[in-house]
Design a protein around this motif. Structure first.
Motif, PDB file in Angstrom:
ATOM      1  N   UNK A 239      30.057   6.309 -52.046  1.00 33.03           N
ATOM      2  CA  UNK A 239      29.199   6.598 -53.196  1.00 33.03           C
ATOM      3  C   UNK A 239      29.131   8.097 -53.477  1.00 33.03           C
ATOM      4  N   UNK A 241      27.808   9.549 -55.881  1.00 36.24           N
ATOM      5  CA  UNK A 241      26.475   9.915 -56.358  1.00 36.24           C
ATOM      6  C   UNK A 241      25.521  10.125 -55.191  1.00 36.24           C
ATOM      7  N   UNK A 242      25.586   9.237 -54.211  1.00 33.90           N
ATOM      8  CA  UNK A 242      24.714   9.376 -53.056  1.00 33.90           C
ATOM      9  C   UNK A 242      25.046  10.658 -52.304  1.00 33.90           C
ATOM     10  N   UNK A 245      23.473  13.478 -54.080  1.00 31.32           N
ATOM     11  CA  UNK A 245      22.032  13.413 -53.802  1.00 31.32           C
ATOM     12  C   UNK A 245      21.726  13.962 -52.410  1.00 31.32           C
TER      13      UNK A 245
ATOM     14  N   UNK B 342      15.003   8.597 -55.360  1.00 30.45           N
ATOM     15  CA  UNK B 342      15.680   8.559 -56.662  1.00 30.45           C
ATOM     16  C   UNK B 342      15.469   7.241 -57.393  1.00 30.45           C
ATOM     17  N   UNK B 344      17.692   5.348 -58.809  1.00 36.16           N
ATOM     18  CA  UNK B 344      18.745   4.360 -58.572  1.00 36.16           C
ATOM     19  C   UNK B 344      19.043   4.301 -57.078  1.00 36.16           C
ATOM     20  N   UNK B 347      22.929   3.263 -55.956  1.00 36.70           N
ATOM     21  CA  UNK B 347      24.072   4.157 -56.011  1.00 36.70           C
ATOM     22  C   UNK B 347      23.746   5.558 -55.552  1.00 36.70           C
ATOM     23  N   UNK B 348      22.462   5.917 -55.557  1.00 36.65           N
ATOM     24  CA  UNK B 348      22.100   7.292 -55.245  1.00 36.65           C
ATOM     25  C   UNK B 348      21.309   7.383 -53.945  1.00 36.65           C
ATOM     26  N   UNK B 349      20.245   6.618 -53.864  1.00 35.60           N
ATOM     27  CA  UNK B 349      19.343   6.758 -52.720  1.00 35.60           C
ATOM     28  C   UNK B 349      19.882   6.156 -51.438  1.00 35.60           C
ATOM     29  N   UNK B 350      20.818   5.231 -51.578  1.00 38.15           N
ATOM     30  CA  UNK B 350      21.368   4.559 -50.399  1.00 38.15           C
ATOM     31  C   UNK B 350      22.874   4.425 -50.556  1.00 38.15           C
ATOM     32  N   UNK B 351      23.539   4.330 -49.420  1.00 46.81           N
ATOM     33  CA  UNK B 351      24.947   3.942 -49.437  1.00 46.81           C
ATOM     34  C   UNK B 351      24.957   2.509 -48.923  1.00 46.81           C
ATOM     35  N   UNK B 353      27.066   0.076 -48.259  1.00 41.41           N
ATOM     36  CA  UNK B 353      27.885  -0.439 -47.151  1.00 41.41           C
ATOM     37  C   UNK B 353      27.544   0.189 -45.794  1.00 41.41           C
ATOM     38  N   UNK B 354      26.711   1.214 -45.772  1.00 41.37           N
ATOM     39  CA  UNK B 354      26.324   1.832 -44.500  1.00 41.37           C
ATOM     40  C   UNK B 354      25.388   0.915 -43.714  1.00 41.37           C
ATOM     41  N   UNK B 359      21.627   5.159 -43.248  1.00 44.23           N
ATOM     42  CA  UNK B 359      20.881   5.512 -44.447  1.00 44.23           C
ATOM     43  C   UNK B 359      19.533   6.130 -44.134  1.00 44.23           C
ATOM     44  N   UNK B 404      23.245  -3.284 -47.629  1.00 45.86           N
ATOM     45  CA  UNK B 404      23.360  -4.199 -48.774  1.00 45.86           C
ATOM     46  C   UNK B 404      22.689  -5.534 -48.484  1.00 45.86           C
TER      47      UNK B 404
END
Lengths: 379, 510
Positions: A239, A241-242, A245, B342, B344, B347-351, B353-354, B359, B404
């Motif tokens: 990601x 974007x992440x 961030x 954030x 979103x 897509x932003x605050x978390x990954x 698939x991690x 995270x 996820x």
């Protein structure tokens, strides 16, 4: 709801699915063999026997596998950053120049065990440098790395022909290649390892860089899963974007990842150049850079998958050569078709059988585990 | 007893081991507005997708107008008179209204004749249902409220008698939502049947005749709306009693911790999204930014937190200036005490698939406690994650699970735990409860109030007006990139609604 399918146990994910893919690839390949009028079972026997039947053949298989481990790791590291480095071929080629420069400079004055580390550095530096330019353009200008790296393969090929013909070729020699390296530029063979296991080997190019490849595989595992850099590489890969961030500089991560990828590809050159031919020749990479893509795909970008996948492709290379020799109807091109089928099913169609296998596991697994999973989702 | 428009009997649908719908029975009376309410992941959308032919049920039968129906594709559903207005509009942005309406129902190979026919038909529909839209307007020039009207017209044009609306008010201002409800009432009077999917209890109470509640893939209850109340519905949705009102004491604002002056932000196309905006947030207060989505709130958050560069403007964080137009780096701002939840999280605050533990340190992974030199300190990272899981009741409590696989509410808790546990001075929060179930909303709101009471400065951006009103100590309304008004938490919804719609300050105050 986010995961519509049940999770597979790890052994099925990493063992069963690749095996099924492989089996289907060989079934289809068998049909192709039948089409040209040969017996597919006999062909399979010749292929496997040619790859593993005698110590001699095993040594060759592992020699090819060594190159594929390096290029497979190179592609995998870039994959983790969601970069598709298909320039392994060119990076390995230029890496060979690094090896040759070191060997030509030091082979008369230093022993091989001092030249080897220098040659590793040379190969890595030259490979990384060749990857740096596309990486820079991707990071700063957004030029797509797939396009730039593939173009750099061609530039590398032309550059190396120019250097070999005009600069590195000894005066008066005919072939476009450097002089032979002296003893300081020759890696010891590892054939004794196989001989110690009771095999006999006449001569084979299996050499010390195999162990270096295994060390590189371990290095990649540590890098990706156990370092902060690897964490940031994976973050950017999953990601962008992440990553932004989290304050991870995209430019920096793309360039560093590609440098590591290029260095690994460059180190592939140690195997043929310093380990076997002991001189720099035209086209010594012979497609290993591209096979690396298939190896990385099949190995799921994990070193523990890449090493066996590289050995499998080593078998296809070595066994395929024997097959072409034994069965006149099966040309060298047929071997490429079989390899292509393996790539198709193990790489590109990797997920083809996944849904049905997952459904199978879901129905085999007791109902209660299904319910647990669902309650986990809903809570 | 009126006719039954749709009857679902024993509908079940699984994805692998997950039962999205379990043995669902539902009867919808013709000529009524029927609400379907439930938390995210309760199976509402799956059920409607089955009805509209996107999915096929594993078991069960669907009767439309008393006859067994086979719905394998959306065209089958359309042929049966079922129309759907999706949450995310399915319109061709650079086509006109008319072209969008006939798309897929063109009729003939040559467009001329069908367009002429469509135009008169469209005009009739607009007249009959009060759905005025200029047929020749280009979709991307229309506000979302009108775009939604086009979606409704599309369904009616195809002869829909049964209209499914999936979370239709998410993108609307309160005034636009009210207008939509008037249109729905009118459609009902004309004999249409309407199915309204929502997670907003208020809408259910305001407009529906009947309401069905879903929880974890099952239909838990159907009530006449006039015979139930918000508390009962919330309890049915969550399966336990829920505190809907946020309890909080008086704010005791202190020093200004975050100060924004003259901030201007442009997007990648050069359009000004935040226009010379100024605001202050003090210690111990929650400042809420209300506004319809897309009025620059996202860019404001991104610029303040260093994710996006600003064109001009100054920001001071606890008295120290922040260079937003140049090298403001999210990592640097975090170190200086600015935490950011954030908008979103996917897509932003978390990954996604991690693993969860990866995270739980995202953005703070440079801190010495997570590292051994260049290596990750896996033990410390997992211990830290387990601690947060415990403290924030994140379920399932497994720090090795892929992110996820957590529900929306638990994912948001992962983000919140990460940001709050850093003990920041300033907390920037975007859409904290978007896609979060009622139970978790209660928890998240409490945490934000706690932060305020501990003397943190909290800047809250949300498109949920109720949330802004119940949490904020001061409310700023954003419209077209500017703050168009400031109100206290006691401001009425209609007053805020007018400001959100861009009605000038003076008029709104009247």
């Amino acid at each position: 709801m986010s995961a519509p399918y049940a999770k597979l146990p790890a052994w099925a994910d990493y063992g069963l699915i690749p095996l099924i893919n492989l089996a289907v690839a060989f079934l289809v390949a068998g049909l192709v063999v039948m089409l040209v009028g040969e017996n597919p079972i006999r062909a399979a026997v010749i292929l496997v026997d040619g790859a593993l039947g005698r110590g001699q053949n095993i040594a060759y298989t592992l020699y090819y596998a060594t190159s594929f481990i390096f290029t497979g790791l190179a592609v995998a590291v870039a994959f983790h950053c969601s970069l598709f480095n298909i320039g392994g071929e060119g990076q390995a080629y230029v890496g060979g120049l690094g090896v040759a420069v070191v060997c030509l400079a030091f082979d008369s004055i230093l022993p091989w065990w001092l030249v080897f580390p220098l040659a590793i550095v040379g190969a890595a530096l030259f490979g990384a440098a060749w990857a740096f330019i596309p990486a820079y353009f991707q990071a700063k200008r957004g030029s797509h790395i797939v396009i730039t790296t593939i173009m750099f393969n061609f530039i590398a090929a032309s550059l190396m022909v120019y250097l070999l013909v005009n600069v590195l070729k000894p005066a008066g020699a005919q072939a476009p290649q450097t002089r032979n390296f002296l003893e300081g530029g020759q890696l010891p063979k590892l054939n004794w390892m196989l001989e110690a296991m009771g095999f006999t080997i006449r001569s084979a190019p299996f050499n010390l860089s195999f162990l270096l490849a295994l060390a590189a595989a371990f290095f990649v595992w540590v890098l990706i899963w156990r370092t902060r850099l690897g964490y940031e590489i994976r973050m950017r890969g999953y990601s962008p974007k992440a990553a932004r961030y989290a304050g991870v500089s995209e430019t920096k991560i793309i360039i560093i990842t590609m440098l590591i990828s290029g260095a690994l590809a460059g180190m592939m050159a140690l195997n043929p150049v310093m380990g076997d031919q002991n001189r720099l020749q035209i086209d010594f990479v012979t497609g290993a850079g591209f096979v690396g893509i298939a190896v990385a795909l099949m190995g799921r970008s994990h070193p523990a998958g890449i090493v066996p996948a590289a050995i499998l492709f080593g078998m296809l290379y070595q066994g395929g050569a024997e097959l072409a020799f034994e069965m006149p109807n099966i040309s060298r091109d047929m071997i490429v078709i079989i390899q292509g089928l393996v790539i198709l099913f193990a790489g590109a169609l990797e997920h083809m059988f996944r849904p049905s296998i997952q459904a199978l596991f879901a129905s085999l697994g007791s109902r209660s585990t299904g319910l647990e999973a669902q309650q986990g989702e809903g809570s | 007893m009126a006719d039954t428009a749709i009857e679902l009997k024993g509908i079940s649908k699984s994805f692998g081991a997950v039962h999205a719908n379990r043995n669902i029975d539902l009867k919808i009376t013709a000529g009524t507005i029927h609400g379907i309410i439930g938390e995210n992941g309760a199976g509402k959308s799956t059920l409607m997708s089955i009805l509209y032919g996107f999915y096929q049920a594993d078991r069960g039968r669907i009767d439309v107008a008393g006859r067994k129906a086979t719905i394998n594709t959306p065209s089958d559903a359309i042929a049966l008179g079922i129309g759907m207005v999706h949450q995310h509009f399915m319109l061709v942005e650079n086509f006109s209204v008319l072209e969008n309406v006939i798309l897929g129902a063109e009729g003939e190979a040559l467009l001329n004749t069908s367009i002429a026919k469509a135009r008169s038909e469209l005009e009739r529909l607009e007249r009959d249902y009060g759905l005025e839209v200029d047929p020749d307007a280009i979709i991307e020039d229309l506000p979302v409220g009108l775009q939604q009207r086009v979606e409704i017209l599309k369904a009616l044009y195809r002869g829909a008698d049964i209209l499914i609306l999936d979370e239709p008010t998410g993108v609307l201002t309160p005034a636009e939502a009210d207008h939509l409800f008037r249109i729905l009432e009118q459609l009902k009077d004309e004999g249409k049947t309407i199915i309204l999917i929502t997670h907003k209890l208020r809408e259910i109470m305001a407009i529906t005749d009947n309401v069905s509640v879903m929880r974890q893939g099952t239909m838990v209850a159907t009530r006449k709306t006039s015979e139930t109340n918000v508390e009962e519905l919330a309890e049915l949705m969550v399966g336990r009693r829920v505190l809907l009102q946020v309890e909080k004491g008086e704010a005791t604002p202190g020093d200004v911790l975050l100060s924004v002056k003259g901030l201007t932000v442009k997007d990648s196309r050069g359009v000004t999204m935040v226009d010379n905006l100024s605001l202050d947030v003090r210690a111990g207060e929650i400042v809420g930014i209300a506004g319809v989505a897309g009025n620059g709130q996202s860019q404001l958050l991104d610029a303040i937190t260093g994710v996006q560069k600003a064109v001009s403007g100054t920001v001071t964080l606890d008295g120290e200036p922040v260079d937003l137009t140049g090298a403001a780096d999210p990592a640097d701002l975090r170190e200086r005490g600015m935490a950011h939840v954030p908008e979103d999280r996917h897509h932003v605050g978390l990954v996604l698939p991690f693993e969860e533990n990866e995270n739980a340190m995202l953005g703070y992974h440079r801190q010495a406690k997570y590292l051994n030199g260049p290596f990750l300190n896996i033990e410390a990272i997992r211990a830290d994650a387990r601690e947060k899981i415990e403290k924030y009741d994140i379920r399932p409590p497994d720090c090795r699970l892929k992110t996820a696989n957590f529900s929306g509410g638990n994912q948001q808790k992962i983000v919140l735990a990460r940001e709050i546990e850093q003990d920041p001075k300033v907390l920037i929060v975007g859409q904290p409860t978007r896609g979060v179930d009622v139970g978790a909303i209660e928890f998240i709101h409490k945490r934000l109030i706690d932060m305020r009471d501990q003397g943190k400065a909290v800047l809250l951006v949300s498109v949920e007006l109720d949330e802004i009103r119940s949490l904020s100590d001061r409310i700023l309304v954003m419209f077209a990139g500017r703050v168009v008004g400031e109100r206290g938490p006691e401001a009425s919804e209609s007053e805020l609604g007018l400001l959100m719609a861009g009605v000038e300050e003076k008029e709104a105050a009247e």
